[in-house]
Design a protein around this motif. Structure first.
Motif, PDB file in Angstrom:
ATOM      1  N   TYR A 122     -50.722  99.930 -29.130  1.00  0.00           N
ATOM      2  CA  TYR A 122     -49.542  99.994 -28.287  1.00  0.00           C
ATOM      3  C   TYR A 122     -48.467 100.803 -29.011  1.00  0.00           C
ATOM      4  O   TYR A 122     -48.432 100.850 -30.232  1.00  0.00           O
ATOM      5  CB  TYR A 122     -48.972  98.599 -28.013  1.00  0.00           C
ATOM      6  CG  TYR A 122     -49.729  97.776 -27.009  1.00  0.00           C
ATOM      7  CD1 TYR A 122     -50.847  97.033 -27.390  1.00  0.00           C
ATOM      8  CD2 TYR A 122     -49.319  97.713 -25.676  1.00  0.00           C
ATOM      9  CE1 TYR A 122     -51.540  96.265 -26.462  1.00  0.00           C
ATOM     10  CE2 TYR A 122     -50.006  96.946 -24.752  1.00  0.00           C
ATOM     11  CZ  TYR A 122     -51.109  96.220 -25.152  1.00  0.00           C
ATOM     12  OH  TYR A 122     -51.795  95.457 -24.241  1.00  0.00           O
ATOM     13  N   LEU A 144     -49.334 100.500 -23.535  1.00  0.00           N
ATOM     14  CA  LEU A 144     -50.696 100.565 -24.048  1.00  0.00           C
ATOM     15  C   LEU A 144     -51.144 102.014 -24.150  1.00  0.00           C
ATOM     16  O   LEU A 144     -51.037 102.780 -23.194  1.00  0.00           O
ATOM     17  CB  LEU A 144     -51.649  99.803 -23.129  1.00  0.00           C
ATOM     18  CG  LEU A 144     -53.126  99.814 -23.545  1.00  0.00           C
ATOM     19  CD1 LEU A 144     -53.315  99.078 -24.872  1.00  0.00           C
ATOM     20  CD2 LEU A 144     -53.986  99.195 -22.456  1.00  0.00           C
ATOM     21  N   ASN A 155     -53.642  86.005 -16.998  1.00  0.00           N
ATOM     22  CA  ASN A 155     -52.797  85.089 -17.749  1.00  0.00           C
ATOM     23  C   ASN A 155     -51.442  85.720 -18.015  1.00  0.00           C
ATOM     24  O   ASN A 155     -51.218  86.889 -17.691  1.00  0.00           O
ATOM     25  CB  ASN A 155     -53.467  84.669 -19.068  1.00  0.00           C
ATOM     26  CG  ASN A 155     -53.853  85.851 -19.946  1.00  0.00           C
ATOM     27  OD1 ASN A 155     -53.062  86.759 -20.175  1.00  0.00           O
ATOM     28  ND2 ASN A 155     -55.068  85.831 -20.464  1.00  0.00           N
ATOM     29  N   GLN A 196     -48.416  85.750 -21.227  1.00  0.00           N
ATOM     30  CA  GLN A 196     -48.220  85.403 -22.629  1.00  0.00           C
ATOM     31  C   GLN A 196     -46.776  85.675 -23.014  1.00  0.00           C
ATOM     32  O   GLN A 196     -46.210  86.713 -22.658  1.00  0.00           O
ATOM     33  CB  GLN A 196     -49.178  86.226 -23.510  1.00  0.00           C
ATOM     34  CG  GLN A 196     -49.387  85.692 -24.902  1.00  0.00           C
ATOM     35  CD  GLN A 196     -50.580  86.348 -25.610  1.00  0.00           C
ATOM     36  OE1 GLN A 196     -51.367  87.076 -24.995  1.00  0.00           O
ATOM     37  NE2 GLN A 196     -50.711  86.084 -26.896  1.00  0.00           N
ATOM     38  N   PHE A 249     -44.159  86.206 -26.228  1.00  0.00           N
ATOM     39  CA  PHE A 249     -44.154  86.610 -27.632  1.00  0.00           C
ATOM     40  C   PHE A 249     -42.732  86.559 -28.164  1.00  0.00           C
ATOM     41  O   PHE A 249     -41.754  86.671 -27.426  1.00  0.00           O
ATOM     42  CB  PHE A 249     -44.648  88.062 -27.782  1.00  0.00           C
ATOM     43  CG  PHE A 249     -46.067  88.294 -27.417  1.00  0.00           C
ATOM     44  CD1 PHE A 249     -46.410  88.619 -26.112  1.00  0.00           C
ATOM     45  CD2 PHE A 249     -47.075  88.217 -28.367  1.00  0.00           C
ATOM     46  CE1 PHE A 249     -47.733  88.865 -25.762  1.00  0.00           C
ATOM     47  CE2 PHE A 249     -48.394  88.454 -28.034  1.00  0.00           C
ATOM     48  CZ  PHE A 249     -48.722  88.775 -26.723  1.00  0.00           C
ATOM     49  N   GLN A 307     -40.445  88.641 -31.173  1.00  0.00           N
ATOM     50  CA  GLN A 307     -40.427  89.785 -32.074  1.00  0.00           C
ATOM     51  C   GLN A 307     -39.142  89.773 -32.881  1.00  0.00           C
ATOM     52  O   GLN A 307     -38.046  89.863 -32.323  1.00  0.00           O
ATOM     53  CB  GLN A 307     -40.550  91.105 -31.303  1.00  0.00           C
ATOM     54  CG  GLN A 307     -40.659  92.319 -32.227  1.00  0.00           C
ATOM     55  CD  GLN A 307     -40.886  93.616 -31.480  1.00  0.00           C
ATOM     56  OE1 GLN A 307     -40.460  93.781 -30.345  1.00  0.00           O
ATOM     57  NE2 GLN A 307     -41.576  94.567 -32.112  1.00  0.00           N
ATOM     58  N   LEU A 359     -45.376  91.427 -33.152  1.00  0.00           N
ATOM     59  CA  LEU A 359     -45.199  90.366 -32.173  1.00  0.00           C
ATOM     60  C   LEU A 359     -45.919  89.106 -32.620  1.00  0.00           C
ATOM     61  O   LEU A 359     -47.056  89.167 -33.093  1.00  0.00           O
ATOM     62  CB  LEU A 359     -45.766  90.795 -30.811  1.00  0.00           C
ATOM     63  CG  LEU A 359     -44.879  91.643 -29.914  1.00  0.00           C
ATOM     64  CD1 LEU A 359     -44.549  92.978 -30.533  1.00  0.00           C
ATOM     65  CD2 LEU A 359     -45.532  91.823 -28.552  1.00  0.00           C
ATOM     66  N   SER A 405     -47.352  85.578 -31.144  1.00  0.00           N
ATOM     67  CA  SER A 405     -47.673  84.891 -29.901  1.00  0.00           C
ATOM     68  C   SER A 405     -47.082  83.488 -29.915  1.00  0.00           C
ATOM     69  O   SER A 405     -47.232  82.745 -30.878  1.00  0.00           O
ATOM     70  CB  SER A 405     -49.193  84.809 -29.726  1.00  0.00           C
ATOM     71  OG  SER A 405     -49.521  84.103 -28.539  1.00  0.00           O
ATOM     72  N   LEU A 419     -40.499  88.471 -25.582  1.00  0.00           N
ATOM     73  CA  LEU A 419     -41.206  89.355 -24.667  1.00  0.00           C
ATOM     74  C   LEU A 419     -42.191  88.562 -23.820  1.00  0.00           C
ATOM     75  O   LEU A 419     -42.892  87.682 -24.316  1.00  0.00           O
ATOM     76  CB  LEU A 419     -41.967  90.426 -25.442  1.00  0.00           C
ATOM     77  CG  LEU A 419     -41.108  91.412 -26.247  1.00  0.00           C
ATOM     78  CD1 LEU A 419     -41.934  92.116 -27.290  1.00  0.00           C
ATOM     79  CD2 LEU A 419     -40.469  92.416 -25.320  1.00  0.00           C
ATOM     80  N   ARG A 449     -51.373  89.833 -17.962  1.00  0.00           N
ATOM     81  CA  ARG A 449     -52.646  90.539 -18.053  1.00  0.00           C
ATOM     82  C   ARG A 449     -53.231  90.623 -16.642  1.00  0.00           C
ATOM     83  O   ARG A 449     -53.772  89.657 -16.132  1.00  0.00           O
ATOM     84  CB  ARG A 449     -53.613  89.843 -18.992  1.00  0.00           C
ATOM     85  CG  ARG A 449     -54.828  90.685 -19.324  1.00  0.00           C
ATOM     86  CD  ARG A 449     -55.816  89.922 -20.174  1.00  0.00           C
ATOM     87  NE  ARG A 449     -55.333  89.650 -21.517  1.00  0.00           N
ATOM     88  CZ  ARG A 449     -55.437  90.504 -22.530  1.00  0.00           C
ATOM     89  NH1 ARG A 449     -55.971  91.671 -22.354  1.00  0.00           N
ATOM     90  NH2 ARG A 449     -54.997  90.151 -23.729  1.00  0.00           N
ATOM     91  N   LYS A 500     -55.561  95.216 -20.257  1.00  0.00           N
ATOM     92  CA  LYS A 500     -54.333  95.500 -20.974  1.00  0.00           C
ATOM     93  C   LYS A 500     -53.279  94.473 -20.625  1.00  0.00           C
ATOM     94  O   LYS A 500     -53.385  93.763 -19.638  1.00  0.00           O
ATOM     95  CB  LYS A 500     -53.823  96.898 -20.620  1.00  0.00           C
ATOM     96  CG  LYS A 500     -53.342  97.036 -19.171  1.00  0.00           C
ATOM     97  CD  LYS A 500     -52.825  98.438 -18.919  1.00  0.00           C
ATOM     98  CE  LYS A 500     -52.291  98.605 -17.508  1.00  0.00           C
ATOM     99  NZ  LYS A 500     -51.813  99.994 -17.266  1.00  0.00           N
ATOM    100  N   LEU A 501     -52.245  94.415 -21.452  1.00  0.00           N
ATOM    101  CA  LEU A 501     -51.065  93.605 -21.187  1.00  0.00           C
ATOM    102  C   LEU A 501     -49.956  94.512 -20.667  1.00  0.00           C
ATOM    103  O   LEU A 501     -49.768  95.607 -21.184  1.00  0.00           O
ATOM    104  CB  LEU A 501     -50.591  92.915 -22.469  1.00  0.00           C
ATOM    105  CG  LEU A 501     -51.437  91.749 -22.986  1.00  0.00           C
ATOM    106  CD1 LEU A 501     -51.014  91.378 -24.400  1.00  0.00           C
ATOM    107  CD2 LEU A 501     -51.300  90.552 -22.066  1.00  0.00           C
ATOM    108  N   PHE A 558     -45.975  94.612 -20.336  1.00  0.00           N
ATOM    109  CA  PHE A 558     -44.846  93.933 -20.955  1.00  0.00           C
ATOM    110  C   PHE A 558     -43.548  94.149 -20.194  1.00  0.00           C
ATOM    111  O   PHE A 558     -43.328  95.208 -19.577  1.00  0.00           O
ATOM    112  CB  PHE A 558     -44.625  94.465 -22.377  1.00  0.00           C
ATOM    113  CG  PHE A 558     -45.578  93.920 -23.388  1.00  0.00           C
ATOM    114  CD1 PHE A 558     -46.831  94.487 -23.553  1.00  0.00           C
ATOM    115  CD2 PHE A 558     -45.220  92.847 -24.184  1.00  0.00           C
ATOM    116  CE1 PHE A 558     -47.720  93.986 -24.493  1.00  0.00           C
ATOM    117  CE2 PHE A 558     -46.090  92.341 -25.127  1.00  0.00           C
ATOM    118  CZ  PHE A 558     -47.348  92.907 -25.277  1.00  0.00           C
ATOM    119  N   GLY A 559     -42.666  93.149 -20.280  1.00  0.00           N
ATOM    120  CA  GLY A 559     -41.285  93.339 -19.898  1.00  0.00           C
ATOM    121  C   GLY A 559     -40.528  93.963 -21.058  1.00  0.00           C
ATOM    122  O   GLY A 559     -41.059  94.113 -22.161  1.00  0.00           O
ATOM    123  N   ALA A 560     -39.266  94.302 -20.805  1.00  0.00           N
ATOM    124  CA  ALA A 560     -38.450  94.949 -21.835  1.00  0.00           C
ATOM    125  C   ALA A 560     -37.890  93.962 -22.843  1.00  0.00           C
ATOM    126  O   ALA A 560     -37.387  94.374 -23.884  1.00  0.00           O
ATOM    127  CB  ALA A 560     -37.314  95.732 -21.177  1.00  0.00           C
TER     128      ALA A 560
END
Lengths: 112, 111
Positions: free
Chosen positions: A36, A46, B32, B34, B36, B38, B44, B46, B89, B93, B98-99, B101-103
């Protein structure tokens, strides 16, 4: 227990130089592996993922490539870096595509 | 195309306060979700994974809920501490590998 290693932690490279970032996973077999990129002020994007040795899928067209020469090794490369390649690169792994993902500590790449 | 939005973008609270971070996603077809954490300049970590068939998950002072039909998740942090200061974050999925992500939400807990 499983661990993921990324190196180097920071890297400053001139425009046009090559790049090689390495990621290795310990304590698991046949993981799904991911690269990533996190650009400043933006979410994670990604770049590549791999479900097995020699199997690479690219998510976005770009100046980068990835390789998986061994089961638990994932390499991100470039032949000639661009300024726009600067960012924070993160390697991740999961057992299956629908299980928990774990990330490395990242590599901060600055192209000058 | 799956999009993930996190609100608020930043949050500053006094120590001891309970708080809620919000995450919304546009497509309910997910495997799912997830959460995280950071820390600045780090990778990151989990926090919680919620499978699409689950409604919530708990770990210590953290509780995450998932309402897949409405495309929403919340992360509840009880009795916040200065050590909770970080960027949080949310990632989903979708079908695929791939995941998304939000900002993120930047949290600051003041002592």
């Amino acid at each position: 227990s499983q661990t993921i290693h990324q190196w180097p932690a920071t890297l400053v490279q001139p425009v046009g130089s090559p790049l090689s970032l390495e990621c290795t996973v310990e304590g698991t077999s046949n993981p799904n592996l991911y690269w990533y990129r996190q650009a400043a002020g933006r979410g994670l994007q990604l770049l590549f993922y791999s479900v097995g040795i020699g199997q690479i899928s690219s998510e976005v067209p770009q100046n980068l490539s990835a390789s998986r020469p061994q089961d638990r090794q994932f390499i991100l490369s470039s032949k000639k870096l661009l300024l726009s390649d600067s960012g924070f690169y993160l390697c991740a792994w999961s057992v299956l595509q629908n299980t928990e993902a774990f990330f490395g500590q990242g590599t901060r790449l600055t192209v000058v | 195309k799956q999009e993930v939005t996190q609100i608020p973008a930043a949050l500053s609270v006094p120590e001891g306060e309970n708080l809620v971070l919000n995450c919304s996603f546009t497509d309910s077809a997910i495997y799912n979700l997830q959460w995280f954490r950071q820390d600045p300049g780090k990778g990151l970590t989990s926090l919680l994974l919620i499978q699409s068939s689950q409604r919530e998950q708990t770990s210590g002072r953290l509780n995450a809920s998932l309402d897949k039909s409405s495309g929403r998740s919340t992360l509840y942090i009880a009795a916040s501490q200065p050590g909770d200061s970080a960027t949080y974050l949310c990632a989903v999925r979708p079908s695929g590998n791939k995941l998304v992500f939000g900002a993120g939400t930047i949290l600051r807990v003041k002592s």
